[in-house]
Design an enzyme around this catalytic site. Structure first.
Site, PDB file in Angstrom:
ATOM      1  N   ASP A  90      -5.383  -1.086  -8.967  1.00  0.00           N
ATOM      2  CA  ASP A  90      -5.862   0.597  -8.872  1.00  0.00           C
ATOM      3  C   ASP A  90      -5.180   1.298  -7.904  1.00  0.00           C
ATOM      4  O   ASP A  90      -4.796   0.805  -6.452  1.00  0.00           O
ATOM      5  CB  ASP A  90      -7.063   1.032  -8.898  1.00  0.00           C
ATOM      6  CG  ASP A  90      -8.062  -0.020  -7.736  1.00  0.00           C
ATOM      7  OD1 ASP A  90      -7.339  -0.829  -6.486  1.00  0.00           O
ATOM      8  OD2 ASP A  90      -8.909   1.305  -7.337  1.00  0.00           O
ATOM      9  N   GLU A 116     -10.472  -0.979  -6.699  1.00  0.00           N
ATOM     10  CA  GLU A 116     -10.273  -1.358  -4.640  1.00  0.00           C
ATOM     11  C   GLU A 116     -10.957  -0.223  -4.208  1.00  0.00           C
ATOM     12  O   GLU A 116     -11.170   0.360  -3.005  1.00  0.00           O
ATOM     13  CB  GLU A 116      -9.880  -2.255  -3.647  1.00  0.00           C
ATOM     14  CG  GLU A 116      -9.249  -1.994  -2.870  1.00  0.00           C
ATOM     15  CD  GLU A 116      -8.695  -1.176  -2.042  1.00  0.00           C
ATOM     16  OE1 GLU A 116      -9.256  -1.224  -0.121  1.00  0.00           O
ATOM     17  OE2 GLU A 116      -8.088  -0.047  -2.684  1.00  0.00           O
ATOM     18  N   GLU A 117     -10.533   1.019  -4.631  1.00  0.00           N
ATOM     19  CA  GLU A 117     -10.878   2.573  -4.227  1.00  0.00           C
ATOM     20  C   GLU A 117     -11.777   3.071  -4.327  1.00  0.00           C
ATOM     21  O   GLU A 117     -11.469   4.351  -3.902  1.00  0.00           O
ATOM     22  CB  GLU A 117      -9.480   3.628  -4.617  1.00  0.00           C
ATOM     23  CG  GLU A 117      -8.315   2.533  -4.698  1.00  0.00           C
ATOM     24  CD  GLU A 117      -7.411   2.385  -2.905  1.00  0.00           C
ATOM     25  OE1 GLU A 117      -8.345   3.124  -2.037  1.00  0.00           O
ATOM     26  OE2 GLU A 117      -6.248   2.922  -2.753  1.00  0.00           O
ATOM     27  N   ASP A 150       0.199   2.945  -1.390  1.00  0.00           N
ATOM     28  CA  ASP A 150      -1.098   2.226  -0.966  1.00  0.00           C
ATOM     29  C   ASP A 150      -1.049   2.309  -2.612  1.00  0.00           C
ATOM     30  O   ASP A 150      -1.919   2.652  -3.891  1.00  0.00           O
ATOM     31  CB  ASP A 150      -2.037   2.987  -0.631  1.00  0.00           C
ATOM     32  CG  ASP A 150      -3.686   2.455  -0.499  1.00  0.00           C
ATOM     33  OD1 ASP A 150      -3.841   1.175  -1.092  1.00  0.00           O
ATOM     34  OD2 ASP A 150      -4.855   2.694  -0.543  1.00  0.00           O
ATOM     35  N   GLU A 179      -2.186  -5.260   1.830  1.00  0.00           N
ATOM     36  CA  GLU A 179      -2.626  -3.594   2.105  1.00  0.00           C
ATOM     37  C   GLU A 179      -1.456  -2.885   3.151  1.00  0.00           C
ATOM     38  O   GLU A 179      -0.925  -3.816   3.981  1.00  0.00           O
ATOM     39  CB  GLU A 179      -3.668  -2.993   3.436  1.00  0.00           C
ATOM     40  CG  GLU A 179      -4.619  -3.702   1.779  1.00  0.00           C
ATOM     41  CD  GLU A 179      -5.318  -1.969   1.117  1.00  0.00           C
ATOM     42  OE1 GLU A 179      -4.620  -0.809   1.185  1.00  0.00           O
ATOM     43  OE2 GLU A 179      -6.123  -2.216   0.191  1.00  0.00           O
ATOM     44  N   HIS A 210      -3.467   7.895  -0.521  1.00  0.00           N
ATOM     45  CA  HIS A 210      -4.110   8.670  -0.709  1.00  0.00           C
ATOM     46  C   HIS A 210      -3.474  10.708  -0.718  1.00  0.00           C
ATOM     47  O   HIS A 210      -3.858  11.049  -0.859  1.00  0.00           O
ATOM     48  CB  HIS A 210      -5.817   8.754  -0.617  1.00  0.00           C
ATOM     49  CG  HIS A 210      -6.170   7.655  -0.126  1.00  0.00           C
ATOM     50  ND1 HIS A 210      -7.406   7.154   0.235  1.00  0.00           N
ATOM     51  CD2 HIS A 210      -6.150   5.906  -0.940  1.00  0.00           C
ATOM     52  CE1 HIS A 210      -7.708   6.201  -0.228  1.00  0.00           C
ATOM     53  NE2 HIS A 210      -6.880   5.286  -1.257  1.00  0.00           N
ATOM     54  N   HIS A 226      -4.739  -4.848  -4.634  1.00  0.00           N
ATOM     55  CA  HIS A 226      -5.144  -4.008  -5.996  1.00  0.00           C
ATOM     56  C   HIS A 226      -4.200  -3.351  -6.610  1.00  0.00           C
ATOM     57  O   HIS A 226      -3.521  -2.624  -5.974  1.00  0.00           O
ATOM     58  CB  HIS A 226      -6.263  -3.128  -5.301  1.00  0.00           C
ATOM     59  CG  HIS A 226      -5.675  -2.060  -4.271  1.00  0.00           C
ATOM     60  ND1 HIS A 226      -6.002  -1.239  -4.810  1.00  0.00           N
ATOM     61  CD2 HIS A 226      -5.797  -1.678  -3.213  1.00  0.00           C
ATOM     62  CE1 HIS A 226      -5.233   0.160  -3.649  1.00  0.00           C
ATOM     63  NE2 HIS A 226      -5.739  -0.953  -2.639  1.00  0.00           N
TER      64      HIS A 226
END
Length: 355
Positions: free
Chosen positions: A73, A128-129, A98, A157, A331, A71
């Site tokens: 994003d 995705e997030e 990530d 991932e 994150h 992903h």
């Protein structure tokens, strides 16, 4: 390529370039434009786009097709842009782990493997997030399943460089109580709905989560309160309370079976399902998966989270998680990735795809 992506640079430098293009969920267009432009310049690829998802494919007539997906994003920036490379070869910044390191590896392989031993599909998708309704891979599954066709998939991932098989399922429910509203000075005239929620919390505290072994991998489950809502004012006895509970369940259960288990735990209370996503079995017995695990050369583990491998599993495509970066850093304000780990992931995939 000052205004574009130079896919001839090493994967560490490419990761830094990707990180320096902010791409919070639903704001991926500038990065998707760069990815599409770079891939359309690669002669051995066919490139398609849907919204801010880009798909590139080889068409060599190989006996097997592998999908590499990641992903574009990130979560919101936390004062951690632009990227910063320190003296120890560690790249810091939002999305380093990530999962722009994984995306950089995908792009490098897409540009530099004109004749791999398997046909390849590279998927770069958006959102995705955030909530599943916005997920770009979900949109591709619904609109263009033919773009995703393959015999095996690797979701890039962050896994710390190991293979993580399958994934947990996840569901959320609201467990509610009701009471009777009253003035708090005359509380005996009411029924306090928040007080009635105490048994819900007690059952959660007493719950013993399962640890389920599948194909030699152990999936730990979890049942946890993640939100409590109730109350109207500082002088009012509340007449409603809701506890939101998240169940992370082993992929040996269907969504319906997982919901039944949650309802059993909270028997006697109103339980409302608010969202759910299935898990994915590890599928490591599939020949392509077994060959991949052997090529990576580290013992596989269970994925202790939900990931989009579940979407490939639903399409009948065995899938695993594999990528550079520490998932525990995802994150966080301190998110970072070792450049050496990015280069190692690229090299291992390259060997697997050219051996």
């Amino acid at each position: 390529m000052r205004n574009g992506l130079d896919l001839t640079v090493d994967a560490g430098s490419l990761t830094a370039r990707l990180v320096d293009v902010p791409s919070e969920s639903r704001q991926e267009k500038p990065l998707a434009d760069l990815v599409e432009g770079a891939l359309r310049a690669v002669p051995h690829l066919t490139v398609d786009r849907d919204g801010d998802a880009v798909v590139a494919r080889t068409a060599l007539g190989r006996a097997e097709r592998v999908v590499l997906a990641g992903h574009l994003d990130t979560v919101p920036v936390a004062d951690n842009l632009p990227s910063r490379l320190d003296a120890d070869g560690v790249l810091w910044g939002c999305g380093t782990s990530d999962m722009k390191a994984g995306v950089a590896v995908q792009l490098r392989l897409a540009a530099t493997l004109p004749a791999p031993n398997r046909d390849l599909t590279f998927v770069f998708y958006d959102a995705e997030e955030i909530a599943a309704e916005f997920n770009g891979l979900r949109r591709l599954v619904e609109r263009h399943p033919d773009w995703l066709a393959g015999d095996f998939a690797v979701l890039m991932e962050p896994t710390g460089g190991r293979v993580d098989g399958g994934c947990q399922g996840t569901l959320r429910v609201r467990v509610t109580t009701t009471g009777r509203r009253a003035h708090s000075a005359r509380s005996w005239l009411g029924e306090n709905a928040i007080h009635k929620a105490a048994p819900i919390l007690a059952r959660l505290a007493a719950y013993q989560p399962r640890r389920v072994e599948i194909d030699g991998l152990v999936y730990p489950e979890g049942l946890n309160a993640v939100r409590i809502e109730g109350g109207h004012a500082g002088n009012v006895i509340p007449d409603s309370c809701a506890v939101t509970v998240n169940y992370r369940f082993s992929p040996d259960q269907s969504e319906a079976e997982a919901l039944d288990r949650v309802r059993e735990v909270f028997e006697g209370f109103a339980v409302e399902l608010t969202d759910s996503a299935p898990g994915a079995l590890p599928g490591l017995s599939h020949p392509a998966a077994a060959a991949f695990v052997e090529a990576i050369g580290t013992p596989p583990a269970a994925k202790e989270a939900w990931t989009d491998v579940a979407r490939f599993s639903a399409l009948g495509i065995p899938a695993v998680n594999y990528g550079p970066g520490d998932p525990a850093l995802a994150h966080t304000r301190e998110e970072h990735v070792a450049v050496a780990a990015v280069l190692e992931a690229e090299e291992k995939l390259r060997r697997w795809l050219t051996a």
